[in-house]
Motif scaffolding. Structure first.
Motif, PDB file in Angstrom:
ATOM      1  N   SER A 219       0.838  -1.195   0.000  1.00  0.00           N
ATOM      2  CA  SER A 219       0.000   0.000   0.000  1.00  0.00           C
ATOM      3  C   SER A 219       0.874   1.245   0.000  1.00  0.00           C
ATOM      4  O   SER A 219       2.072   1.186   0.184  1.00  0.00           O
ATOM      5  N   GLU A 220       0.217   2.390  -0.218  1.00  0.00           N
ATOM      6  CA  GLU A 220       0.970   3.637  -0.328  1.00  0.00           C
ATOM      7  C   GLU A 220       1.799   3.929   0.918  1.00  0.00           C
ATOM      8  O   GLU A 220       2.924   4.388   0.837  1.00  0.00           O
ATOM      9  N   TRP A 221       1.224   3.639   2.098  1.00  0.00           N
ATOM     10  CA  TRP A 221       1.946   3.948   3.341  1.00  0.00           C
ATOM     11  C   TRP A 221       3.135   3.014   3.496  1.00  0.00           C
ATOM     12  O   TRP A 221       4.186   3.425   3.973  1.00  0.00           O
ATOM     13  N   GLY A 222       2.930   1.762   3.085  1.00  0.00           N
ATOM     14  CA  GLY A 222       4.032   0.821   3.107  1.00  0.00           C
ATOM     15  C   GLY A 222       5.152   1.273   2.194  1.00  0.00           C
ATOM     16  O   GLY A 222       6.329   1.167   2.524  1.00  0.00           O
ATOM     17  N   ARG A 223       4.773   1.824   1.039  1.00  0.00           N
ATOM     18  CA  ARG A 223       5.792   2.301   0.106  1.00  0.00           C
ATOM     19  C   ARG A 223       6.614   3.408   0.727  1.00  0.00           C
ATOM     20  O   ARG A 223       7.832   3.457   0.572  1.00  0.00           O
ATOM     21  N   VAL A 224       5.944   4.312   1.427  1.00  0.00           N
ATOM     22  CA  VAL A 224       6.687   5.407   2.060  1.00  0.00           C
ATOM     23  C   VAL A 224       7.689   4.838   3.062  1.00  0.00           C
ATOM     24  O   VAL A 224       8.850   5.257   3.105  1.00  0.00           O
ATOM     25  N   ALA A 225       7.251   3.849   3.853  1.00  0.00           N
ATOM     26  CA  ALA A 225       8.151   3.257   4.844  1.00  0.00           C
ATOM     27  C   ALA A 225       9.357   2.625   4.153  1.00  0.00           C
ATOM     28  O   ALA A 225      10.500   2.811   4.572  1.00  0.00           O
ATOM     29  N   ILE A 226       9.093   1.891   3.080  1.00  0.00           N
ATOM     30  CA  ILE A 226      10.194   1.229   2.371  1.00  0.00           C
ATOM     31  C   ILE A 226      11.122   2.255   1.732  1.00  0.00           C
ATOM     32  O   ILE A 226      12.342   2.148   1.810  1.00  0.00           O
ATOM     33  N   LEU A 227      10.537   3.284   1.137  1.00  0.00           N
ATOM     34  CA  LEU A 227      11.369   4.306   0.491  1.00  0.00           C
ATOM     35  C   LEU A 227      12.247   5.012   1.518  1.00  0.00           C
ATOM     36  O   LEU A 227      13.416   5.310   1.258  1.00  0.00           O
ATOM     37  N   ASN A 228      11.687   5.277   2.689  1.00  0.00           N
ATOM     38  CA  ASN A 228      12.502   5.911   3.722  1.00  0.00           C
ATOM     39  C   ASN A 228      13.665   5.018   4.125  1.00  0.00           C
ATOM     40  O   ASN A 228      14.764   5.499   4.400  1.00  0.00           O
ATOM     41  N   ALA A 229      13.400   3.708   4.164  1.00  0.00           N
ATOM     42  CA  ALA A 229      14.491   2.790   4.485  1.00  0.00           C
ATOM     43  C   ALA A 229      15.538   2.812   3.367  1.00  0.00           C
ATOM     44  O   ALA A 229      16.739   2.794   3.624  1.00  0.00           O
ATOM     45  N   LEU A 230      15.086   2.861   2.122  1.00  0.00           N
ATOM     46  CA  LEU A 230      16.030   2.886   0.992  1.00  0.00           C
ATOM     47  C   LEU A 230      16.899   4.137   1.027  1.00  0.00           C
ATOM     48  O   LEU A 230      18.065   4.112   0.634  1.00  0.00           O
TER      49      LEU A 230
END
Lengths: 735, 470
Positions: A219-230
Motif C-alpha cells: 500500500s501507499e503507506w508501506g511504500r513510504v516506509a520502504i522508500l525511507n528505508a532505501l
C-alpha cells in the motif's frame, strides 16, 4: 473497587444499563459511555461494569470496550489486570480480526502489568498464518520496544522481525520495515547503546532486494516506509545506485504525494552515486512532471511541494526551466502559496521568459495585499540583477510603479533601485530625478537609507545633492541609525567629489555624529572618517570611493553543504523549513559548533578572518542576549576556547550529535539564537554594527544590505549578501 | 514518531473527536489546538494560515512538533506530527481520511460526525496506529472491519438481527485474506457493471487583453466498479497521446502503460480514482515533434493552446468614492451548454452600496434561448447577482449558459474615503456536463479472467476556474 457513584445521575443509569440482561441495551450503554468519554466527562468509575462486557461475540462491541480500556488504562492500572485473561484468550481466537485487535490493544495499553503477559501471545501472532495478524504484531514489537526494550531483546523478537522482511505478503514486509525503522531510531537516540551496537536495522544487499520487490506491491503507506528505508541505504557501487534509481523512478507516478516525494528523496540521494551523465540527466528530467502534478492539489499540499521545488531548483535549476507559467499566481491563492511561487518564478527566469515574468510581477504589484506587493517589487529587482538583458525593462516597470505613488510600492521600489545601481553602475542616472522627487514619500529607514546611498554615490552628477543631503543632516539626530550611517557616508562621498562646495556640510555632519549621536557605531564611523579626512584625503578617497565587486543573485539561499543535507531530506519537515532537522527537533538543541561545522564546511574558500569575525559576531550577539537574561557567561567562554580555523573544521567535522554533546546540550538562549541565524548563513556576521570592521564595511556594503535575497525572512539573507560582497581584504590592508 | 494522531475541530475551534494520543502527554493535543486557534486570527484571509504550524514544546525536555491542518466542510482537521517527517505524508493521510469519511457518511458536517462518533472512532483506530503508521486505508478493506452506518443496519439492529455475523465469523476467507491489497476476495454481483467518469478541471489566467497567460487542464478518471470475482481489465485509448504527467492508482501495471499506453489492472471494488493526468493539446505533441530543436518558447506557446470556453469583456471605472463596472460574457462553446457559471469580484475593504442590473444580451442566442425558454424561469433568463458582505465580493450567477449566448452585468459600488481598491481580476467558475477538453476517448475495455460480460459506461464532465484580469 473504586468508589461507586451515587445511586442516581447519568453514570448510575449507565451502570444499570451496562449490567442489563439485554445485549442490545448493554451495547447501547457502551456507546453512551464512549460518547461521554469523548466530551471529557469522567466515566472511569464505570470501569468494572464496562469490563464485564468485554467478552462478547459482537466485534463492534468488543472494539468499543477496548477503546474504553485504552483510554482509562493509565488511570486504573490495577483494574486493567482484570482484562488480561480476556486479552490472552482473544489473541487465540479463531477470527483473525479478533486476534489482531487483541494484540494491537495490548501494545497500546502501556500498563506494566499487561506488558508481562504480552510476550507469549505476541510470539504466536508473529508466526500467525493470517498476514493481517502478522503485520499488526510486527508493529506491536516496536511499541513494546518503546516501553521495555529488554523484553524485545530477551524474546528474540528482533531477529524474528529481521526474518519477516522476507515475508510473502508485501504489507507484512512494509510494516516490518516500519517497525524496524522505529526501533532503530529509538535505539540510536540513546547514546549508550548506539556506540556498542552496530545498529538495529542494518540494510544489507539481500534485504535491499527484498525491499525493492515489496515496493511495487504494498500500500501507499508501506511504500513510504520502504522508500525511507532505501534512503538510508548506502550503495556499494555505481551499479547498485543505478539499480535503485531505476527501480524507484516508477513511484513518481503514484497518486499519493507522500509517495512521490519520498521517492524523490531516494533519487536525490542515490543519484550522487550515478556516474553515467545521460542516466542522471534522464532521472532529473523525470522529476519535473510529478512536481508539477502536485500543483493541482489543495493549497496545503501545493505549499509543501513548492518549498521542495524551491530547494530542488537550487541544486538542479534545469528541471523546470520551461514550466514557469505553471507558477503564475492567482488572486485567490493563499498568501503563503503566492510568496513561494514568486520565488520560484524568479529562479526560473531567463531571457526567453522574462517579459512574461515582468508583466506578471507588475500585475501582482497592483494587488491589495501589502506583503505580496512588496515581495513582487523585490522580485522585479532580483530579475534585473539576474538578467542583464532585461535590466532596462525592469527599470521601466519600476518607474511605472513609482508613478502610482502608493507609499509602500514607492519605498520598496527605491530600495530595489539601489541594487540595480550597484549592479549596473552609471547606467540609469536618468532615473535619479524621479527618485529624488519622491523624497517626501519615504518614511521607512530602509528606503531612506537606499535613496541617501544613491545620492551619495552620484553626488557629482546631481546638481542639488548638497541640498538633498542637507535635509537629512538637519534631521540627523531623529533618524534611525541605519539612515544616520548612510547619511554620514553619503556626505563624506559628496565632500570627496565636490570638496569646494560641501566643506560646511561635512563639518556639520561629523560634528553631529560625534557629539549628538548615541549610537557607538555612528560615532565610531564618524571618527574614522574624520581622522581619514584630516590626515590623508587620498587614503580617504581610496577607502570611501573604492571599487566594489558587482552583486549577483545567489543561486542558493542556504549554504551548499546544508543544501546537500536538505536535499537528502527532501519531503521532510527540514526541507520545508529549509533548516537542518536538529534546529527544530531532536534531543538536544543545536550549539554554535554544529552550526559552525556546516558553515565552515560550506565556506572552504572563506578566509580565516571571515570565519573569525563570523564567530565573533555570533558570540557578541549571543552574549548580548545572555546579558539580558542575566545568565552566566560560562558557555560563551567555552566556545571561545574552541580552536578556530582548520583545527576547528577537523574537530567539528564529526556528526552533529557529537557536536551537540561537545557544546553541552544546555538549554541556553545562545543555542536558540544561533540556530535561528544558522538557517540563513552559518558564517555570516549577524550584526554588522557591532563589529567595527563590518561596520566600516557597511559604508560600502551598506548598499549590499538590501533585499536582493530570494526568500524570507529577508533580514537573514541580506546579511549573507553583505558578507560575501564586502571587500574586506582591501579594507584590512588600509587599516 | 510521525503522525501522532488526529483532532477534529468544529467551527468554533473546539475539538469534537480526537484520537487517543496514548504515547504523549495529556497536554499535547491541547497544545496543538491552542496553537491553531492562536494562528487563526492572525491570518489576513481565512484560508491564509500557514499549513504547517510550528508548535513549541510544553516542557523543556520535550521536543517541539508541528501541526498540519486542513479545512473540511465546517470543520478543521489537525494532524500533529513530531520528528523530522514528511508533511506531505500527513496531508496525504488527512486527505485519505477525509475521503474515507465521505465514503462512510456522504456529505460531511460536524453534526454528522457527532452523530456517528462510534464509527468515526473505529475508523480512527483502524486507519492510524498509535505508533504513527497509517494502517488500513483502502475503503474496500475497511468496509469489512468497520460497518458503515446505514439505515438498513439500524433497522436490523432494532429488529434484533445480527448483521455482524459476516465480520464475526472467521471462516470463508474473511477479511485480509485477499492476495491483492486493494481488492477483497470472493465478491459477487448479480449485474456486473463498471463506469468511468472522465472529470477534467481547467485552471487558467487570462490577462486584460484576453490573452491566455497560463492554462492547464487536470483530469481524473473516476471509476465505479461492481464486478464479481477477480477481473483483469485492460483499458485502451484511441488517443492516449493527449495526456501526460499521469499519476496512477497502485492497481495499474506501470510496465504495461510504459509499453503501449494502455491501462491494465485488477480494479478495487466500488469508487476509486483510476488515474490522474494533465491534458496537453495535440498541437504541442506535433510542434514538439517538428520543432524539437526550436526555441522553447514556441513549445511553450503551443502548450497554452487550450481555448477558454467563454469571452469576458470587463470594463471597470474607478472614482474616488467607488466605481462602476460592466461585464459582458459571451459563450464560445460550439454546441455545449455551460452550467452553474459564477463570476466573482472582490471590491475591496469596506465596499458597499452595490447596485447591479443583470441582463441577457441579444447576440446569437436565439436558438439557445428557444431551447431553454421552456425550462428557465424569470431569474435564470437574465442571470442573478448578489453581494457577499463577508467576502466583500459581488457575485454574478448564470445557471444555464447556452452556446454563443451573451450576458451582461452593469453595476456600481461605493467605497470608503481611502478610495476603492478592488481586485484586478474576476474569478469565474463553471461546469460543462458531458464534455472533456482533452476528448480522451476510450477505445475498448477488455475484461479477462472472468466469464461474464460486464456493462460498461463512460461519461465526461468538465469544470473550470478562470481568473480574468482587467
Amino acid at each position: 473497587m473504586s468508589v461507586r457513584a451515587p445511586r442516581k445521575g447519568e453514570n448510575y443509569e449507565l451502570s444499570v444499563d451496562l449490567n442489563s440482561g439485554y445485549a442490545d441495551k448493554r451495547k447501547d450503554a457502551i456507546k453512551r459511555v464512549i460518547a461521554s468519554m469523548t466530551v471529557g466527562k469522567d466515566v472511569s468509575g464505570l470501569f468494572p461494569d464496562v469490563l464485564k462486557n468485554m467478552q462478547t461475540d459482537d466485534l463492534e462491541q468488543k472494539k468499543l470496550v477496548y477503546l474504553y480500556l485504552m483510554n482509562y488504562a493509565k488511570t486504573q492500572p490495577e483494574l486493567v489486570i482484570l482484562a488480561v485473561n480476556t486479552f490472552v484468550k482473544d489473541a487465540d481466537d479463531p477470527n483473525p480480526l479478533v486476534r489482531a485487535l487483541a494484540i494491537r490493544t495490548m501494545g497500546v495499553l502501556r500498563a506494566e502489568k499487561i506488558i508481562d503477559y504480552l510476550c507469549d501471545p505476541l510470539q504466536k501472532c508473529l508466526r500467525d498464518e493470517n498476514p493481517y495478524v502478522r503485520k499488526t504484531a510486527a508493529l506491536c514489537v516496536a511499541k513494546l520496544y518503546d516501553l521495555k526494550p529488554e523484553l524485545v531483546i530477551e524474546n528474540g523478537f528482533l531477529s524474528q522481525l529481521r526474518d519477516m522482511i522476507a515475508d510473502s505478503n508485501p504489507m507484512v514486509v512494509a510494516n516490518t520495515v516500519a517497525a524496524l525503522t522505529d526501533i532503530h531510531i529509538a535505539a540510536s537516540a540513546q547514546p549508550s547503546s548506539s556506540t556498542s551496537d552496530p545498529g538495529i536495522f542494518v540494510i544489507s544487499a539481500s534485504i535491499l532486494n527484498k525491499l525493492l520487490i515489496a515496493l511495487n506491491e504494498c500500500s501507499e503507506w508501506g511504500r513510504v516506509a520502504i522508500l525511507n528505508a532505501l534512503a538510508r541505504y548506502v550503495a556499494q557501487d555505481e551499479k547498485e545506485s543505478e539499480h535503485i534509481c531505476e527501480r524507484v523512478v516508477p513511484q513518481f507516478q503514484h497518486a499519493n504525494g507522500g509517495v512521490v516525494l519520498a521517492a524523490m528523496k531516494v533519487i536525490m540521494i542515490h543519484i550522487r552515486g550515478v556516474r553515467r551523465e545521460e542516466l542522471a540527466k534522464q532521472l532529473v528530467r523525470k522529476m519535473a512532471p510529478p512536481l508539477v502534478t502536485l500543483l493541482s492539489s489543495p493549497p496545503e499540499v501545493q505549499w509543501v511541494a513548492l518549498r521542495n521545488i524551491n530547494l530542488l531548483l537550487q541544486k538542479r535549476p534545469e528541471i523546470l526551466s520551461s514550466e514557469m507559467r505553471v507558477f503564475f499566481c492567482k488572486y485567490n491563492d493563499p498568501l503563503y502559496v503566492k510568496i513561494e511561487k514568486v520565488d520560484i518564478m524568479v529562479r526560473l527566469a531567463g531571457e526567453n521568459n522574462v517579459d512574461a515574468l515582468l508583466s506578471e510581477l507588475k500585475e501582482y504589484a497592483s494587488e491589495v495585499d501589502v506583503d505580496f506587493v512588496r515581495k513582487s517589487v523585490k522580485a522585479i529587482g532580483q530579475t534585473a540583477v539576474k538578467i542583464d538583458a532585461a535590466a532596462d525593462r525592469c527599470v521601466n516597470v519600476l518607474l511605472e510603479l513609482i508613478g502610482t505613488r502608493v507609499s509602500y510600492v514607492v519605498q520598496e521600489a527605491v530600495v530595489v533601485m539601489k541594487d540595480i545601481f550597484r549592479k549596473y553602475p552609471s547606467t540609469y542616472e536618468g532615473v535619479i530625478p524621479t527618485l529624488c522627487s519622491n523624497l517626501d514619500e519615504l518614511d521607512e529607514p530602509e528606503a531612506k537609507a537606499s535613496l541617501i546611498w544613491i545620492i551619495g554615490e552620484y553626488a557629482n552628477k546631481i546638481d542639488n545633492a548638497d541640498d538633498l543631503l542637507n535635509i537629512f543632516v538637519e534631521s540627523f539626530v531623529e533618524e534611525s541609525y541605519a539612515v544616520q550611517l548612510q547619511t554620514l557616508t553619503a556626505v563624506v562621498k559628496l565632500f570627496l567629489k565636490k570638496p569646494d562646495s560641501s566643506q560646511a556640510i561635512v563639518q556639520l555632519v561629523l560634528d553631529k555624529a560625534t557629539k549628538d549621536c548615541d549610537s557607538p557605531d555612528v560615532r565610531d564611523r564618524a571618527y574614522i572618517y574624520w581622522r581619514l579626512l584630516s590626515t590623508d584625503p587620498g587614503a580617504a578617497k581610496a577607502v570611501v570611493l573604492s571599487y566594489r565587486p558587482p552583486i549577483s543573485i545567489p543561486r542558493t539561499t542556504v549554504a551548499p553543504a546544508l543544501l546537500e543535507e536538505l536535499l537528502g531530506e527532501v519531503s521532510n519537515l527540514s526541507s520545508v523549513y529549509h533548516k537542518p532537522a536538529e534546529t527544530f527537533v531532536g534531543v538536544g538543541r543545536v550549539g554554535v559548533d554544529s552550526v559552525q561545522q556546516k558553515g565552515t564546511h560550506a565556506s572552504a574558500s572563506f578566509t580565516e578572518d571571515d570565519r573569525f569575525s563570523a564567530k565573533k559576531a555570533l558570540q557578541t550577539v549571543a552574549a548580548g542576549q545572555q546579558a539580558e537574561n542575566l545568565l552566566d557567561f560560562g558557555d560563551d567562554e567555552a566556545t571561545d576556547g574552541q580552536p578556530t580555523g582548520l583545527a576547528a573544521t577537523d574537530i567539528l567535522a564529526q556528526t552533529p550529535a557529537a557536536a551537540n554533546l561537545m557544546s553541552g546540550t544546555s538549554s541556553n538562549p545562545l543555542d536558540d539564537l544561533v540556530s535561528i541565524f544558522g538557517s540563513a548563513s552559518m558564517a555570516a556576521p549577524t550584526t554588522a554594527p557591532v563589529d567595527p570592521m563590518a561596520a566600516f564595511g557597511g559604508g560600502f556594503g551598506g548598499a549590499a544590505l538590501s533585499p536582493t535575497a530570494v526568500s524570507p525572512p529577508p533580514t537573514q539573507r541580506q546579511q549573507v549578501q553583505a558578507q560575501t560582497q564586502q571587500p574586506q581584504e582591501d579594507l584590512l590592508g588600509l587599516f | 514518531m510521525a503522525i501522532d494522531g488526529l483532532i477534529i475541530l468544529d467551527n468554533t475551534g473546539r475539538p469534537i473527536i480526537q484520537s487517543g494520543f496514548r504515547s504523549t502527554s495529556a497536554a499535547y493535543p491541547m497544545l496543538h489546538v491552542d496553537a491553531f486557534n492562536n494562528a487563526l486570527p492572525k491570518s489576513h484571509r481565512s484560508g491564509d494560515i500557514d499549513p504547517v504550524i510550528y508548535v513549541p514544546p510544553y516542557n523543556v525536555a520535550d521536543s517541539p512538533s508541528a501541526c498540519c491542518h486542513v479545512e473540511c466542510a465546517d470543520m478543521r482537521i489537525l494532524c500533529p506530527v513530531s520528528g523530522d517527517v514528511d508533511p506531505l505524508f500527513a496531508f496525504a493521510f488527512l486527505q485519505t481520511f477525509i475521503d474515507i469519511l465521505r465514503e462512510y457518511f456522504g456529505a460531511l458536517s460536524a453534526a454528522t460526525l457527532k452523530d456517528n462518533f462510534d464509527v468515526v472512532y473505529q475508523l480512527l483506530e483502524e486507519t492510524l496506529d498509535a505508533g504513527g503508521h497509517p494502517l488500513t486505508t483502502s475503503p474496500n478493506a475497511l468496509r469489512d472491519i468497520v460497518l458503515p452506518p446505514s439505515l438498513l443496519s439500524k433497522l436490523l439492529s432494532v429488529a434484533g438481527a445480527n448483521l455482524n455475523s459476516t465480520i464475526n465469523s472467521g471462516s470463508g476467507g474473511g477479511p485480509f485474506s485477499s492476495p491483492i491489497p486493494w481488492r477483497k476476495a470472493g465478491l459477487r454481483y448479480n449485474s456486473n457493471e463498471i463506469y468511468f467518469d472522465m472529470v477534467e478541471d481547467l485552471t487558467a489566467i487570462v490577462n486584460k487583453h484576453g490573452t491566455t497567460l497560463s492554462c492547464s487542464v487536470w483530469g481524473k478518471i473516476e471509476t465505479n466498479a461492481k464486478l464479481s470475482g477477480t477481473p483483469d481489465c485492460l483499458l485502451t485509448f484511441t488517443n492516449p497521446h493527449v495526456i501526460t504527467d499521469c499519476a496512477f492508482h497502485p492497481c495499474i501495471r506501470l510496465q504495461r502503460w510504459k509499453r503501449d499506453s494502455s491501462m491494465s489492472f485488477v480494479p478495487p471494488d466500488g469508487h476509486f480514482t483510476l488515474a490522474e493526468y494533465r491534458y496537453t493539446p495535440t498541437a504541442t505533441a506535433t510542434s514538439a515533434r517538428f520543432i524539437s530543436t526550436g526555441p522553447p518558447s514556441a513549445a511553450l506557446a503551443a502548450k497554452e493552446n487550450i481555448p477558454i470556453p467563454f469571452l469576458l469583456k470587463p470594463t471597470v471605472e474607478l472614482t474616488d468614492s467607488g466605481g462602476t463596472f460592466e461585464f459582458k460574457l459571451t459563450s464560445r462553446m460550439p454546441s455545449q451548454t455551460m452550467e452553474a457559471l459564477v463570476a466573482e469580484m472582490y471590491l475591496g475593504e469596506g465596499a458597499g452600496g452595490v447596485k447591479c442590473v443583470a441582463s441577457r444580451g441579444d447576440g446569437g442566442g436565439n436558438l439557445g434561448r428557444r431551447a431553454h425558454d421552456t425550462m428557465s424561469t424569470g431569474g435564470s433568463a437574465t442571470g442573478s447577482w448578489t453581494f457577499d458582505a463577508k467576502k466583500m465580493a459581488v457575485r454574478w450567477e448564470l445557471p444555464v449558459v447556452p452556446p454563443s449566448s451573451v450576458w451582461l452585468l452593469r453595476g456600481s459600488f461605493t467605497s470608503p474615503s481611502s478610495g476603492p481598491r478592488p481586485a484586478h481580476a474576476l474569478q469565474v467558475r463553471f461546469t460543462v456536463p458531458s464534455y472533456t477538453f482533452s476528448s480522451l476517448k476510450i477505445d475498448q475495455l477488455k475484461v479477462t479472467g472472468e466469464t461474464y460480460k460486464p456493462y460498461k459506461g463512460v461519461r465526461g464532465k468538465t469544470s473550470g476556474n478562470v481568473e480574468w484580469r482587467w
